[in-house]
Write an enzyme that holds these catalytic residues in place. Structure first.
Site, short mmCIF file in Angstrom:
data_model
loop_
_atom_site.label_atom_id
_atom_site.label_comp_id
_atom_site.label_asym_id
_atom_site.label_seq_id
_atom_site.Cartn_x
_atom_site.Cartn_y
_atom_site.Cartn_z
N CYS A 1 9.05 39.04 55.62
CA CYS A 1 9.22 37.67 56.09
C CYS A 1 10.57 37.52 56.77
CB CYS A 1 9.14 36.69 54.92
SG CYS A 1 7.57 36.72 54.04
N CYS B 1 9.99 34.83 49.10
CA CYS B 1 11.23 34.41 49.76
C CYS B 1 11.99 33.40 48.91
CB CYS B 1 10.92 33.82 51.13
SG CYS B 1 10.42 35.07 52.34
N ASN C 1 9.80 37.58 61.37
CA ASN C 1 8.86 38.31 60.53
C ASN C 1 8.41 39.59 61.22
OD1 ASN C 1 7.47 36.33 62.22
ND2 ASN C 1 5.59 36.82 61.15
N CYS D 1 7.73 31.34 51.51
CA CYS D 1 6.71 31.80 50.56
C CYS D 1 7.36 32.01 49.18
CB CYS D 1 6.05 33.07 51.06
SG CYS D 1 7.08 34.56 50.91
N GLU E 1 5.40 42.34 60.68
CA GLU E 1 4.17 42.69 59.98
C GLU E 1 3.89 44.19 60.06
OE1 GLU E 1 1.88 38.44 60.59
OE2 GLU E 1 1.08 40.20 61.59
N GLU F 1 12.77 35.16 56.45
CA GLU F 1 13.81 34.73 55.51
C GLU F 1 14.40 35.92 54.76
OE1 GLU F 1 10.70 33.55 55.95
OE2 GLU F 1 10.48 31.59 54.99
#
Length: 160
Positions: free
Chosen positions: A73, A115, A62, A112, A64, A75
């Protein structure tokens, strides 16, 4: 009531001695790369490893952004990179590992919603499920046979 749409979902849970060799390899790659995550705001590190049908493995973490939650993310990062560079090779297995920066224990997480929908997009594109592995504490691996087990009423045509 004209009709009822019902979907049953399930995750399988495996102890470490039940993992396949490839499962172990993917989870290890995801766990290694999570340490390089750029997560100064949430301090929540996520690593993902993706297996393509030709045997190639890609990994990402990830990333940010101060304009939280604009980050990416793990994924979606690994899927985006792999598919940008291998647009005709189907993804078959995705491993996810997460933990808090200060903690030693892994956090059991699922992808999430964004994702999940991204995974759905590639399952639709290639006409096949992507197996999703999620590593938790005590070396328990949670496995979803495809995104339908995590996103049963995803954005798709319910008439199919």
């Amino acid at each position: 009531m004209k009709k009822r749409i019902e979907i049953n979902v399930a995750l399988e849970v495996f102890s470490k001695d039940e993992w396949t060799e490839m499962d172990a390899k993917l989870l290890s790659e995801a766990e290694k790369i999570l340490e390089n995550a750029h997560a100064p705001y949430s301090n929540f590190l996520v690593g993902a490893a993706l297996l393509l049908e030709n045997g190639q493995i890609f990994s990402a973490n990830n990333q940010e952004n101060v304009s939280f939650p604009v980050g990416v993310c793990a994924e979606r990062a690994v899927l985006s990179y792999a598919m940008a560079n291998n647009p005709d090779i189907a993804p078959v297995k995705l491993a996810i590992v997460a933990k808090r920066r200060e903690g030693m224990e892994l956090a059991t997480v699922t992808p999430c919603g964004l994702c999940r929908q991204t995974i759905n997009e590639y399952e639709y594109k290639f006409g096949r499920s992507i197996e999703i592995l999620m590593l938790g504490p005590d070396d328990e691996m949670f496995r979803a046979s495809g995104i339908d087990q995590l996103l049963p009423f995803r954005f798709s045509d319910l008439n199919d």
